[in-house]
Design a protein around this motif. Structure first.
Motif, PDB file in Angstrom:
ATOM      1  N   PRO A 262      -7.232  -1.855  -2.763  1.00 60.53           N
ATOM      2  CA  PRO A 262      -6.362  -0.739  -2.383  1.00 60.53           C
ATOM      3  C   PRO A 262      -4.963  -0.817  -3.003  1.00 60.53           C
ATOM      4  O   PRO A 262      -4.230   0.161  -2.948  1.00 60.53           O
ATOM      5  CB  PRO A 262      -6.278  -0.856  -0.859  1.00 60.53           C
ATOM      6  CG  PRO A 262      -6.524  -2.283  -0.580  1.00 60.53           C
ATOM      7  CD  PRO A 262      -7.464  -2.774  -1.646  1.00 60.53           C
ATOM      8  N   VAL A 263      -4.594  -1.970  -3.565  1.00 59.70           N
ATOM      9  CA  VAL A 263      -3.203  -2.124  -4.011  1.00 59.70           C
ATOM     10  C   VAL A 263      -3.073  -2.502  -5.494  1.00 59.70           C
ATOM     11  O   VAL A 263      -2.005  -2.963  -5.919  1.00 59.70           O
ATOM     12  CB  VAL A 263      -2.453  -3.173  -3.153  1.00 59.70           C
ATOM     13  CG1 VAL A 263      -2.277  -2.664  -1.740  1.00 59.70           C
ATOM     14  CG2 VAL A 263      -3.144  -4.505  -3.171  1.00 59.70           C
ATOM     15  N   GLU A 264      -4.137  -2.351  -6.265  1.00 58.80           N
ATOM     16  CA  GLU A 264      -4.103  -2.700  -7.692  1.00 58.80           C
ATOM     17  C   GLU A 264      -3.657  -4.139  -7.914  1.00 58.80           C
ATOM     18  O   GLU A 264      -2.887  -4.435  -8.828  1.00 58.80           O
ATOM     19  CB  GLU A 264      -3.186  -1.739  -8.466  1.00 58.80           C
ATOM     20  CG  GLU A 264      -3.695  -0.313  -8.458  1.00 58.80           C
ATOM     21  CD  GLU A 264      -2.709   0.683  -9.069  1.00 58.80           C
ATOM     22  OE1 GLU A 264      -1.839   0.257  -9.846  1.00 58.80           O
ATOM     23  OE2 GLU A 264      -2.827   1.886  -8.752  1.00 58.80           O
TER      24      GLU A 264
ATOM     25  N   VAL B 147       0.820  -1.218   0.000  1.00 59.63           N
ATOM     26  CA  VAL B 147       0.000   0.000   0.000  1.00 59.63           C
ATOM     27  C   VAL B 147       0.855   1.270   0.000  1.00 59.63           C
ATOM     28  O   VAL B 147       0.324   2.366  -0.159  1.00 59.63           O
ATOM     29  CB  VAL B 147      -0.979   0.079   1.204  1.00 59.63           C
ATOM     30  CG1 VAL B 147      -1.868  -1.137   1.285  1.00 59.63           C
ATOM     31  CG2 VAL B 147      -0.232   0.283   2.509  1.00 59.63           C
TER      32      VAL B 147
ATOM     33  N   LYS C 139     -12.039  -1.450  -8.644  1.00 64.23           N
ATOM     34  CA  LYS C 139     -12.022  -0.133  -8.033  1.00 64.23           C
ATOM     35  C   LYS C 139     -11.740  -0.235  -6.535  1.00 64.23           C
ATOM     36  O   LYS C 139     -11.059   0.610  -5.961  1.00 64.23           O
ATOM     37  CB  LYS C 139     -13.413   0.486  -8.255  1.00 64.23           C
ATOM     38  CG  LYS C 139     -13.423   1.975  -8.407  1.00 64.23           C
ATOM     39  CD  LYS C 139     -14.803   2.362  -8.913  1.00 64.23           C
ATOM     40  CE  LYS C 139     -15.081   3.817  -8.687  1.00 64.23           C
ATOM     41  NZ  LYS C 139     -16.424   4.181  -9.158  1.00 64.23           N
ATOM     42  N   ALA C 140     -12.280  -1.277  -5.901  1.00 59.67           N
ATOM     43  CA  ALA C 140     -12.199  -1.378  -4.441  1.00 59.67           C
ATOM     44  C   ALA C 140     -10.803  -1.763  -3.952  1.00 59.67           C
ATOM     45  O   ALA C 140     -10.421  -1.406  -2.838  1.00 59.67           O
ATOM     46  CB  ALA C 140     -13.212  -2.406  -3.941  1.00 59.67           C
TER      47      ALA C 140
ATOM     48  N   ASP D 108      -9.013   5.729  -6.453  1.00 63.96           N
ATOM     49  CA  ASP D 108     -10.149   4.834  -6.695  1.00 63.96           C
ATOM     50  C   ASP D 108     -10.631   4.095  -5.444  1.00 63.96           C
ATOM     51  O   ASP D 108     -11.820   4.054  -5.160  1.00 63.96           O
ATOM     52  CB  ASP D 108      -9.777   3.810  -7.779  1.00 63.96           C
ATOM     53  CG  ASP D 108     -10.178   4.299  -9.158  1.00 63.96           C
ATOM     54  OD1 ASP D 108     -10.568   5.478  -9.272  1.00 63.96           O
ATOM     55  OD2 ASP D 108     -10.102   3.510 -10.117  1.00 63.96           O
ATOM     56  N   SER D 109      -9.699   3.480  -4.735  1.00 61.31           N
ATOM     57  CA  SER D 109     -10.086   2.590  -3.649  1.00 61.31           C
ATOM     58  C   SER D 109     -10.364   3.364  -2.360  1.00 61.31           C
ATOM     59  O   SER D 109      -9.557   4.177  -1.922  1.00 61.31           O
ATOM     60  CB  SER D 109      -8.986   1.565  -3.395  1.00 61.31           C
ATOM     61  OG  SER D 109      -9.252   0.865  -2.208  1.00 61.31           O
ATOM     62  N   ILE D 110     -11.514   3.058  -1.759  1.00 62.16           N
ATOM     63  CA  ILE D 110     -11.864   3.743  -0.503  1.00 62.16           C
ATOM     64  C   ILE D 110     -10.943   3.288   0.621  1.00 62.16           C
ATOM     65  O   ILE D 110     -10.636   4.044   1.535  1.00 62.16           O
ATOM     66  CB  ILE D 110     -13.343   3.481  -0.141  1.00 62.16           C
ATOM     67  CG1 ILE D 110     -14.258   3.995  -1.257  1.00 62.16           C
ATOM     68  CG2 ILE D 110     -13.707   4.161   1.159  1.00 62.16           C
ATOM     69  CD1 ILE D 110     -14.210   5.494  -1.479  1.00 62.16           C
ATOM     70  N   LEU D 111     -10.466   2.044   0.537  1.00 61.06           N
ATOM     71  CA  LEU D 111      -9.539   1.584   1.576  1.00 61.06           C
ATOM     72  C   LEU D 111      -8.208   2.333   1.468  1.00 61.06           C
ATOM     73  O   LEU D 111      -7.546   2.591   2.471  1.00 61.06           O
ATOM     74  CB  LEU D 111      -9.317   0.061   1.495  1.00 61.06           C
ATOM     75  CG  LEU D 111      -8.538  -0.555   2.652  1.00 61.06           C
ATOM     76  CD1 LEU D 111      -9.149  -0.199   4.006  1.00 61.06           C
ATOM     77  CD2 LEU D 111      -8.423  -2.053   2.522  1.00 61.06           C
ATOM     78  N   ALA D 112      -7.842   2.702   0.241  1.00 62.77           N
ATOM     79  CA  ALA D 112      -6.640   3.516   0.067  1.00 62.77           C
ATOM     80  C   ALA D 112      -6.834   4.873   0.754  1.00 62.77           C
ATOM     81  O   ALA D 112      -5.957   5.351   1.479  1.00 62.77           O
ATOM     82  CB  ALA D 112      -6.343   3.703  -1.414  1.00 62.77           C
TER      83      ALA D 112
ATOM     84  N   MET E 294     -16.396   3.170   3.121  1.00 61.60           N
ATOM     85  CA  MET E 294     -15.901   1.817   2.839  1.00 61.60           C
ATOM     86  C   MET E 294     -17.066   0.846   2.700  1.00 61.60           C
ATOM     87  O   MET E 294     -17.002  -0.133   1.977  1.00 61.60           O
ATOM     88  CB  MET E 294     -15.022   1.337   3.991  1.00 61.60           C
ATOM     89  CG  MET E 294     -13.560   1.330   3.675  1.00 61.60           C
ATOM     90  SD  MET E 294     -12.614   0.788   5.105  1.00 61.60           S
ATOM     91  CE  MET E 294     -13.015  -0.958   5.173  1.00 61.60           C
TER      92      MET E 294
ATOM     93  N   ASN F  66      -3.740   2.176  -4.879  1.00 64.03           N
ATOM     94  CA  ASN F  66      -4.853   2.442  -5.796  1.00 64.03           C
ATOM     95  C   ASN F  66      -5.632   3.682  -5.355  1.00 64.03           C
ATOM     96  O   ASN F  66      -6.774   3.613  -4.927  1.00 64.03           O
ATOM     97  CB  ASN F  66      -5.769   1.222  -5.879  1.00 64.03           C
ATOM     98  CG  ASN F  66      -6.784   1.347  -6.991  1.00 64.03           C
ATOM     99  OD1 ASN F  66      -6.704   2.248  -7.829  1.00 64.03           O
ATOM    100  ND2 ASN F  66      -7.758   0.462  -6.999  1.00 64.03           N
ATOM    101  N   PHE F  67      -4.968   4.812  -5.455  1.00 63.18           N
ATOM    102  CA  PHE F  67      -5.559   6.095  -5.075  1.00 63.18           C
ATOM    103  C   PHE F  67      -5.799   6.896  -6.337  1.00 63.18           C
ATOM    104  O   PHE F  67      -4.933   6.909  -7.214  1.00 63.18           O
ATOM    105  CB  PHE F  67      -4.590   6.835  -4.141  1.00 63.18           C
ATOM    106  CG  PHE F  67      -5.161   8.087  -3.550  1.00 63.18           C
ATOM    107  CD1 PHE F  67      -5.952   8.032  -2.414  1.00 63.18           C
ATOM    108  CD2 PHE F  67      -4.910   9.314  -4.122  1.00 63.18           C
ATOM    109  CE1 PHE F  67      -6.480   9.175  -1.865  1.00 63.18           C
ATOM    110  CE2 PHE F  67      -5.440  10.466  -3.575  1.00 63.18           C
ATOM    111  CZ  PHE F  67      -6.218  10.396  -2.444  1.00 63.18           C
TER     112      PHE F  67
END
Lengths: 414, 317
Positions: free
Chosen positions: B186-188, A129, B183-184, A140-144, A200, A137-138
């Motif tokens: 976090p790490v592609e 991360v 999309k969800a 896009d990802s809410i967890l990011a 999330m 994945n920023f």
């Protein structure tokens, strides 16, 4: 004497303070360490066998860990309720306890982050991360987003706490503009951490129960009830165990905020129940499962009804002025609110979001002993962090922990 | 919890523990041997791997960020590991997408009789964990007259099908064109390939299960425990983004048999269907059977209202 010397003095003195305590202090630390050790040993089991040792399944793929995560992000965010009156409204009485609030925020964020860590299937890959080194994945990802806001919040609170404590240790008060700017940023940041955590869940149209724009407001409202509840209890404990004194008006304002927040929380619950049940459809399936069960399956019923009962009793106590001002009743309301919201936002929200599954299967979940043990270990860790921070804060504020110039005849150059 | 495990697979596989026992005993033995002998390069200290392999795997970059040489090394490490752990010489490839191809799937629900041959063919082809009872395809037994998934039977007996008054609805990863799971993440660790297949880099997944919450089709499955396949049942022809050996703690799902379809073969499920209910092909080819179905049949997609744009259709005669 240089600045680094001053920092070293501060750290040495703080460590000395942590190692001096009554028998009661050491039994408390010992108790927490035992819980922590038990949790660590359970985590080793989980690492060896995989997440199969939890009650989670493909059907219910988040459970007790993520429930606790959501709740403790709320506790962390609630520290802002002390920061705002202290710094924006310049309330002297609240300033007396604001450092304890920030300590709680730090402990709560750490707890939240640890609950995410123990939930990961491959925790050793957490470096994935890290932006640039990994693949973040920023945006896009809410967890990011959540990773970003939570670690930022941790840094902000740790920085302010250390800075203010360090100055107080030297008998000074913070005046810099940068400090005030950081405090203002922290306020907005606090709201963001819990909103992003709500996103999330609510960002998933596939999970009807979570997919509501009310989820963010619900999270904030319930955090502003459970957070003050925990702060009031904690302040009560500190008042009874130490010589630290603060004005009763702090308790009054927290109790009032808590009352309003709990009223709003219950109103939101009512609104959701109406919307889901008046013309019941697919969207209401999870709520039906949660409150009434589906085809005889309803593990969560006792949890949610207990939560509702606790919150209703608490709000009744809080709404009666004479009871709210009576510390015994107030503490009762605080304990009820804390656990009521803990269920409502945790097991009562995260788990039923998965039931029925996206393919309509009703599949139940309950935490295993391993999960509970790991969770208790993390709770103990959080309390340990808070104890350490609070003990330092109290010692500094009482003037017990203050800078003693080793050479008082030399002019101070700090 | 036992409930969770047994209910996962539509038909319980044999509860095999002997292999696990042998493996553990073997590991313990080799560890002891390594301790007794002079430390060699291939000592058991790194879980039986060489230190180089262990480090190489740990520090391996995300698939799309690796150079061709790094990918070659990663593939070789996977093959070495499989050989060491199972004694099977597998081939791990990374066949690229075919230009001008986007895969699509359509199922004729009038022809599907619920035999689950597709499910079992998939398990074999894709080296799905037998103990963990991983299955990519779930066939739902539905009451005629409704498409309400909450009324579906997931655990019907496929020995006594078709049942009167029922129809069958197979569900698997729909390789959405707008995949919420991607999309969800976090790490592609998961993405959509140019041929439309949504793939996972099992070596990059951190196991947070955000994708599982995001998927509207329950297509993503998690390795709650170490996935194990008996050596004699391992399919040795594998793809890095497909059926190569997986590990505990990561997500996996249907990938339209990327190891087959990128070589012009049909997915194992399509080949296994005894009724010809499964139509698979290139959506960009106007002469393909899938295009014929989409243009001439009354097709529908599951949960189209969620705007995930599945490349997976259903139709009936």
């Amino acid at each position: 004497m240089g600045k680094s010397m001053a920092v070293r003095h501060f750290i040495f003195d703080a460590i000395k303070e942590l190692f001096t305590g009554s028998k009661r202090y050491w039994s408390w630390i010992g108790f927490l360490l035992i819980l922590l050790a038990h949790g660590v040993s359970s985590y080793v089991t989980q690492m060896q066998s995989g997440l199969v040792v939890t009650g989670m399944s493909d059907q219910v793929s988040w459970g007790f860990y993520i429930s606790n995560f959501a709740f403790f992000v709320g506790i962390a965010a609630a520290a802002v309720l002390l920061v705002i009156p202290a710094y924006i409204f310049d309330r002297k009485d609240v300033k007396e306890v604001v450092l304890l609030g920030e300590s709680m925020a730090i402990a709560a964020v750490l707890v939240a982050l640890m609950f995410v860590m123990v939930d990961l299937g491959r925790p050793e890959r957490i470096w994935h991360v890290i932006p640039y080194i990994g693949a973040f994945n920023f945006p896009d990802s809410i967890l990011a987003w959540d990773t970003l806001v939570l670690s930022g919040y941790l840094l902000l609170n740790a920085a302010t706490l250390c800075y203010v404590l360090f100055l107080h240790y030297h008998g000074k008060i913070p005046t810099s503009k940068l400090y005030f700017a950081v405090v203002v940023i922290t306020m907005f940041w606090a709201i963001s951490i819990h909103t992003v955590t709500a996103f999330m869940f609510s960002s998933n149209p596939s999970r009807a129960m979570w997919h509501t724009s009310l989820l963010g407001p619900r999270f904030i409202a319930s955090a502003f009830a459970s957070g003050p509840a925990l702060i009031i209890i904690t302040l009560g404990v500190i008042r009874s165990l130490t010589d630290y004194r603060f004005s009763q008006t702090v308790i009054d304002i927290l109790a009032l905020i808590m009352t309003v927040a709990l009223q709003m929380t219950l109103f939101f619950v009512g609104v959701e129940l109406f919307t889901d049940f008046y013309n019941e459809g697919h969207h209401g399936a999870s709520i039906r499962y949660l409150f009434l069960g589906i085809e005889g399956l309803g593990n969560l019923r006792p949890w949610i009804w207990a939560a509702l009962a606790m919150n209703l009793v608490a709000v009744s106590i809080l709404m009666l002025h004479s009871l709210r001002r009576d510390m015994k009743w107030l503490y009762t309301a605080c304990v009820l609110t804390f656990f009521g919201i803990w269920i409502e936002k945790g097991m009562g929200l995260v788990v039923p979001g998965f039931i029925p599954t996206t393919l309509g299967e009703v599949f139940e979940y309950s935490p295993t002993a391993t999960e509970i043990s790991i969770a208790l270990g993390i709770w103990a860790f959080g309390m340990l962090v808070f104890t350490i921070l609070a003990k330092t804060v109290v010692a500094v504020e009482l003037g017990r922990l203050k800078y003693q110039d080793p050479n008082p005849y030399r002019p101070r150059a700090l | 919890m036992t409930n969770a495990r047994s209910k996962r697979a539509a038909s319980p596989a044999s509860g095999m523990t002997r292999r696990k026992f042998i493996k553990r005993a073997g590991a313990a033995g080799s560890l002891a041997a390594a301790a007794a002998s002079v430390p060699a390069v291939s000592a058991g200290a790194w879980g039986g791997e060489t230190m180089q392999d262990a480090f190489g795997t740990f520090f391996q970059d995300q698939y799309k960020k690796m150079s061709p040489e790094e990918i070659e090394e990663a593939l070789a490490r996977i093959e070495r590991r499989a050989l060491r752990e199972t004694g099977v010489r597998i081939k791990c490839e990374n066949t690229p997408p075919i230009p001008g191809v986007v895969f699509g799937y359509a199922i004729n629900i009038s022809k599907c009789k619920g035999y689950r041959d597709c499910v079992y063919a998939c398990v074999k082809e894709n080296n799905l964990g037998r103990d963990s009872q991983m299955q990519y395809i779930r066939v739902l037994e539905m009451d005629r007259g409704t498409r309400n998934l909450e009324k579906a039977d997931h655990y019907y007996d496929s020995e006594i099908v078709p049942q009167e008054g029922k129809y069958y609805l197979p569900v698997q990863c729909m390789q959405c064109d707008n995949p919420p799971c991607v999309k969800a993440c976090p790490v592609e660790a998961t993405w959509k390939e140019p041929d439309g297949i949504v793939v996972i880099d099992y070596n990059w997944c951190i196991g947070c299960r955000m994708c599982m919450s995001a998927c509207p089709y329950w297509a993503r499955h998690f390795n709650w425990t170490e996935p194990e396949v008996p050596a004699e049942e391992i399919n040795p022809l594998t793809h890095y983004l497909g059926n190569r050996p997986r590990m505990r703690g990561v997500t996996e799902k249907c990938h339209f048999c990327v190891q087959r379809t990128r070589k012009g073969l049909l997915p194992a499920c399509a080949e296994a269907c005894p009724n010809g209910a499964r139509i698979f092909g290139n959506l960009l080819d106007p002469d393909s059977e899938i295009r014929y179905v989409l243009e001439n049949k009354d097709v529908f997609r599951l949960k189209e209202d969620l705007a995930t744009e599945p490349k997976f259709w259903y139709f009936s005669d």
